[in-house]
Design a protein around this motif. Structure first.
Motif, short mmCIF file in Angstrom:
data_model
loop_
_atom_site.label_atom_id
_atom_site.label_comp_id
_atom_site.label_asym_id
_atom_site.label_seq_id
_atom_site.Cartn_x
_atom_site.Cartn_y
_atom_site.Cartn_z
N HIS A 1 0.84 -1.21 0.00
CA HIS A 1 0.00 0.00 0.00
C HIS A 1 0.86 1.25 0.00
CE1 HIS A 1 0.82 0.84 4.26
NE2 HIS A 1 0.73 -0.47 4.43
N THR A 2 0.25 2.36 -0.36
CA THR A 2 0.97 3.63 -0.36
C THR A 2 1.06 4.18 1.06
OG1 THR A 2 -1.07 4.88 -0.78
CG2 THR A 2 0.24 4.20 -2.70
N ILE B 1 -5.61 5.96 0.59
CA ILE B 1 -4.42 5.10 0.66
C ILE B 1 -4.69 3.98 -0.33
CG2 ILE B 1 -3.08 3.51 2.10
CD1 ILE B 1 -2.72 6.32 3.10
N VAL B 2 -3.78 3.77 -1.26
CA VAL B 2 -4.00 2.79 -2.33
C VAL B 2 -3.38 1.46 -1.93
CG1 VAL B 2 -3.61 2.26 -4.76
CG2 VAL B 2 -4.04 4.62 -4.05
N HIS B 3 -4.18 0.41 -2.04
CA HIS B 3 -3.72 -0.94 -1.70
C HIS B 3 -3.50 -1.75 -2.97
CE1 HIS B 3 -4.35 -0.68 2.68
NE2 HIS B 3 -5.24 0.22 2.33
N THR C 1 -2.23 -1.01 -9.66
CA THR C 1 -2.36 -1.67 -8.36
C THR C 1 -2.10 -3.17 -8.40
OG1 THR C 1 -4.74 -2.03 -8.58
CG2 THR C 1 -4.02 0.05 -7.55
N ALA C 2 -2.19 -3.78 -9.58
CA ALA C 2 -1.92 -5.21 -9.69
C ALA C 2 -0.54 -5.49 -10.27
CB ALA C 2 -3.00 -5.90 -10.53
N LEU D 1 -0.08 11.99 -8.66
CA LEU D 1 0.16 10.55 -8.61
C LEU D 1 -1.20 9.86 -8.59
CD1 LEU D 1 1.79 7.95 -8.28
CD2 LEU D 1 2.02 8.48 -5.85
N ALA D 2 -1.39 8.93 -9.50
CA ALA D 2 -2.66 8.19 -9.58
C ALA D 2 -2.36 6.72 -9.80
CB ALA D 2 -3.51 8.73 -10.73
N TYR D 3 -3.29 5.88 -9.40
CA TYR D 3 -3.17 4.43 -9.58
C TYR D 3 -4.42 3.92 -10.29
CZ TYR D 3 0.77 4.46 -6.38
OH TYR D 3 2.00 4.69 -5.80
#
Length: 195
Positions: free
Chosen positions: A37-38, A55-57, A136-137, A157-159
């Motif tokens: 995660h971020t 928060i990106v997982h 994310t993957a 910043l993007a996911y």
């Protein structure tokens, strides 16, 4: 050997690094608790095109590729001593006595400014608007470090949720991840005052 003239060649020597290639040989590819995660909240692009800040997982799966570390063609880096030292070797950080990375993908114990072929050092010179995108993957979660080191004032910043490193959905439910990303980029580029 090169300096003393005792090598096979006068100018350089072959340098092979076994185990360099293939995700299966990397710890983060099999231990999903690493790069999970971020550290901070960023844009997360969902399959329907909506965007949330969170928060990106990571939602990657364990790499199921066969081990390629014993293969010369895919499992080894073929370079030379001088090429490796001038472009890929990186010094340990004198400010940190430990080396590693953690669940956020934060790398510690290296001096990013000690070679010229790394993204972290390169982005420190970008002052124009900058968009950094992660998947994310994918097996990498270093985009946050790139983002933090960029000197650009206008940076994002993007996911992409469910996207692999090669812009494919990790599962069918994530749909057209490349299309969602393209739409996001188009909106980002067309924001008034950006360019």
């Amino acid at each position: 050997m090169i300096q003393s003239g005792d090598g096979s060649y006068l100018d350089d020597e072959p340098f092979i690094i076994p185990g360099y290639g293939g995700d299966a040989s990397k710890l983060y590819a099999t231990d999903l608790s690493l790069c999970a995660h971020t550290r901070n909240a960023y844009d997360l692009i969902h399959p329907d095109g909506s965007v949330t800040k969170e928060i990106v997982h990571a939602n990657r799966t364990v790499t199921k590729k066969p081990m390629e570390t014993e293969l010369y063609a895919k499992g080894a880096m073929k370079t030379s001593v001088h090429t490796f030292l001038s472009t890929m070797a990186i010094r340990p950080s004198m400010a940190d006595e430990r080396y590693g990375y953690d669940e956020t993908g934060l790398i510690y114990g290296v001096d990013f400014n000690s070679n010229y072929e790394n993204t972290v050092d390169s982005v420190e010179n970008i002052s124009k608007p900058m968009l950094v995108v992660g998947m994310t993957a994918g097996v990498f979660f270093l985009e946050e470090t790139f983002y933090e080191h960029a000197k650009a004032e206008d940076k994002t910043l993007a996911y992409v949720d469910g996207a692999t490193h090669i812009f494919l959905p990790v599962e069918e439910k994530y749909g057209d991840v490349a299309g969602s990303l393209n739409d996001y980029i188009a909106r980002w580029l067309s924001q008034p005052g950006r360019f």
